[in-house]
Design a protein around this motif. Structure first.
Motif, short mmCIF file in Angstrom:
data_model
loop_
_atom_site.label_atom_id
_atom_site.label_comp_id
_atom_site.label_asym_id
_atom_site.label_seq_id
_atom_site.Cartn_x
_atom_site.Cartn_y
_atom_site.Cartn_z
N LEU A 43 -2.06 -8.38 2.30
CA LEU A 43 -1.63 -8.10 3.67
C LEU A 43 -0.35 -7.27 3.72
O LEU A 43 -0.17 -6.44 4.61
N VAL A 44 0.55 -7.47 2.75
CA VAL A 44 1.88 -6.86 2.80
C VAL A 44 1.93 -5.52 2.07
O VAL A 44 2.60 -4.58 2.53
N GLU A 45 1.25 -5.39 0.96
CA GLU A 45 1.34 -4.17 0.14
C GLU A 45 0.94 -2.89 0.89
O GLU A 45 1.60 -1.86 0.71
N LEU A 48 4.02 -1.86 2.73
CA LEU A 48 5.15 -1.50 1.88
C LEU A 48 4.92 -0.20 1.10
O LEU A 48 5.87 0.46 0.72
N ALA A 49 3.67 0.17 0.86
CA ALA A 49 3.36 1.34 0.03
C ALA A 49 3.99 2.63 0.55
O ALA A 49 4.58 3.39 -0.25
N PRO A 50 3.92 2.95 1.84
CA PRO A 50 4.56 4.20 2.30
C PRO A 50 6.08 4.19 2.10
O PRO A 50 6.67 5.23 1.80
N PHE A 51 6.71 3.04 2.25
CA PHE A 51 8.15 2.96 2.03
C PHE A 51 8.50 3.16 0.57
O PHE A 51 9.51 3.77 0.24
N ARG A 52 7.66 2.65 -0.31
CA ARG A 52 7.90 2.80 -1.75
C ARG A 52 7.72 4.24 -2.22
O ARG A 52 8.28 4.64 -3.23
N LYS A 53 6.91 5.02 -1.49
CA LYS A 53 6.73 6.43 -1.85
C LYS A 53 8.02 7.22 -1.63
O LYS A 53 8.33 8.13 -2.38
N PHE A 54 8.75 6.88 -0.56
CA PHE A 54 9.92 7.67 -0.18
C PHE A 54 11.24 7.08 -0.65
O PHE A 54 12.24 7.80 -0.72
N ILE A 55 11.27 5.79 -0.94
CA ILE A 55 12.52 5.14 -1.35
C ILE A 55 12.38 4.70 -2.79
O ILE A 55 11.67 3.74 -3.09
N PRO A 56 13.05 5.39 -3.71
CA PRO A 56 12.95 4.99 -5.12
C PRO A 56 13.73 3.70 -5.38
O PRO A 56 14.71 3.40 -4.69
N PRO A 57 13.30 2.91 -6.35
CA PRO A 57 14.06 1.71 -6.68
C PRO A 57 15.41 2.05 -7.28
O PRO A 57 15.56 3.07 -7.96
N LEU A 58 16.38 1.21 -7.01
CA LEU A 58 17.72 1.38 -7.59
C LEU A 58 17.82 0.49 -8.81
O LEU A 58 18.18 -0.67 -8.72
N MET A 60 16.66 -2.05 -11.12
CA MET A 60 15.66 -3.12 -11.03
C MET A 60 15.46 -3.60 -9.60
O MET A 60 14.64 -4.47 -9.35
N ILE A 61 16.18 -3.03 -8.65
CA ILE A 61 16.14 -3.50 -7.27
C ILE A 61 15.32 -2.55 -6.42
O ILE A 61 15.59 -1.34 -6.36
N ASP A 62 14.32 -3.09 -5.73
CA ASP A 62 13.48 -2.32 -4.82
C ASP A 62 13.97 -2.59 -3.40
O ASP A 62 13.85 -3.71 -2.90
N ILE A 63 14.53 -1.58 -2.76
CA ILE A 63 15.07 -1.79 -1.41
C ILE A 63 14.06 -1.41 -0.32
O ILE A 63 14.35 -1.55 0.86
N SER A 64 12.87 -0.97 -0.70
CA SER A 64 11.88 -0.61 0.30
C SER A 64 11.47 -1.78 1.19
O SER A 64 11.25 -1.56 2.39
N PRO A 65 11.39 -3.03 0.70
CA PRO A 65 11.08 -4.12 1.63
C PRO A 65 12.17 -4.33 2.69
O PRO A 65 11.86 -4.71 3.82
#
Length: 84
Positions: A43-45, A48-58, A60-65
């Motif tokens: 339900l969540v992925e 979140l997928a479009p946000f993960r395309k544009f916001i790279p993780p910092l 080990m931290i994923d700030i897209s959520p």
């Protein structure tokens, strides 16, 4: 707020809590692989997928959520304004 507005507001709030729960599952081993974790992930992925395309993780931290939750918060504010 009308019934439809209240329902939309409540649904957006529940979805925000689902994202938070999904994030917290990453802290526990094999939590995302459980049946509940897979259900919440399905339900969540997609959200979140479009946000993960544009916001790279910092690192080990994923700030897209966090950005996704802020987007849902803005949507809840919009629902409140539209249905007030």
């Amino acid at each position: 707020m009308s019934g439809i507005g209240s329902l939309l507001y409540f649904a957006l709030q529940i979805y925000s809590w689902m994202i938070i729960g999904y994030i917290l599952m990453s802290w526990f081993p094999n939590a995302r692989e459980s049946s509940i974790g897979q259900f919440i992930g399905s339900l969540v992925e997609p959200f979140l997928a479009p946000f993960r395309k544009f916001i790279p993780p910092l690192g080990m931290i994923d700030i897209s959520p966090i950005v996704a939750i802020l987007t849902l918060h803005l949507a809840r504010i919009g629902v409140t304004v539209l249905f007030s």
